[in-house]
Design a protein around this motif. Structure first.
Motif: not given
Length: 299
Positions: A64-68, A77-81, A88-92
């Motif tokens: 997603d736009l944030f994870r790396p 850190e990655p939070g909740p999905m 129909n996509t998800f991000w942390f």
């Protein structure tokens, strides 16, 4: 008139399958890397054939736009999905773990070398900070500025999918964060997948960036202020959430009516929401629209 393709590009069916196989232990990282490289070379070829002005690497390894950026930052850190808008996509959603964040810039694994002038897409500081207790300025200082300083790019497009949905968008806070990012590549703020009327009325044309991006599948052309404060307009004329293919001549006629001198044609958001085959055709249509508009301007 320019054209280019910011954001996350869809993976080919072969890469999707390769990634699944890697997750399940049925292939090796090396084999998966080879498929990523094949996807990248195909994307480069499509962009070159469309004669876009700046190349993009499609962010093929970005979940997603944030994870790396989150995973490379101390204090985050990655939070909740979380479901991303109405897709129909998800991000942390980024989560603060304590203290000011500090990024160790990501390298070629996530921002691949390209054979020409390039753009890089990153999340806007406002979007990045939204799920944390940090301010956009703190995100700009600790995360985005170190990454931008490490880039070799002509343009950094800051993707902002949330702010245009605010009834009273806080552009003052956004502007303060954007000031931190000055001094390197040109900056653009792209308001993706939303009606930009409120941010335009709030003074988006005065933000300390070179360009402002607008989704014209949600925003009326009449809402664009005359001249846009001297900014370049990233005109979102390719619909990244529909498999319908656009008519280049219609796009050319539409952008000819916009009250801005400098325009770049772009999708209205990440093309990852359509299949790779459709995305490839949309890039071709984007290039054809640029050519058609150039001919119309001369006529």
């Amino acid at each position: 008139m320019q054209a280019f393709v910011p954001g996350i590009y869809p993976r080919s069916e072969a890469l999707v399958q390769s990634t699944r196989d890697l997750d399940r232990g049925r292939t090796t990282p090396e084999v998966n890397d080879e498929q990523v490289e094949r996807d990248l070379q195909e994307l480069i070829s499509v962009q070159q054939a469309a004669e876009v002005d700046l190349l993009a690497d499609g962010m093929l390894r970005w979940q997603d736009l944030f994870r790396p950026l989150v995973e490379a930052s101390a204090g985050l850190e990655p939070g909740p999905m979380t479901r991303f808008l109405d897709t129909n996509t998800f991000w942390f959603a980024p989560k603060q773990t304590g203290g000011a964040p500090k990024l160790e810039p990501v390298g070629e694994r996530y921002i691949a070398p390209l054979p020409g002038a390039r753009l890089v897409t990153l999340p806007s500081p406002w979007a990045f900070a939204m799920s944390t207790e940090l301010t956009p300025k703190e995100i700009a200082e600790g995360v985005l500025k170190p990454q931008i300083d490490a880039l070799d790019a002509e343009l950094v497009v800051l993707s902002e999918p949330f702010l245009a949905r605010e009834e009273r968008p806080d552009l003052g806070t956004l502007a303060e964060a954007l000031e931190v990012l000055a001094g390197g590549p040109e900056l653009a703020i792209q308001f993706t997948f939303g009606d930009a009327k409120n941010v335009l009325e709030a003074g988006a044309g005065d933000l300390p960036v070179r360009a402002v991006g607008v989704d014209f599948y949600a925003t009326h052309a009449t809402d664009i202020p005359e001249g846009l404060g001297g900014k370049r307009l990233l005109a979102g004329v390719i619909d990244a959430r529909s498999s319908a293919l656009e008519d280049p001549e219609e796009i050319a006629g539409f952008v000819a009516q916009l009250p801005v001198d400098e325009i770049a044609l772009v999708p209205n958001g990440d093309l990852q929401y359509v299949s790779e085959q459709i995305a490839r055709q949309k890039i071709q249509r984007l290039g054809a629209a640029k050519t058609a508009q150039a001919k119309e301007a001369v006529a």
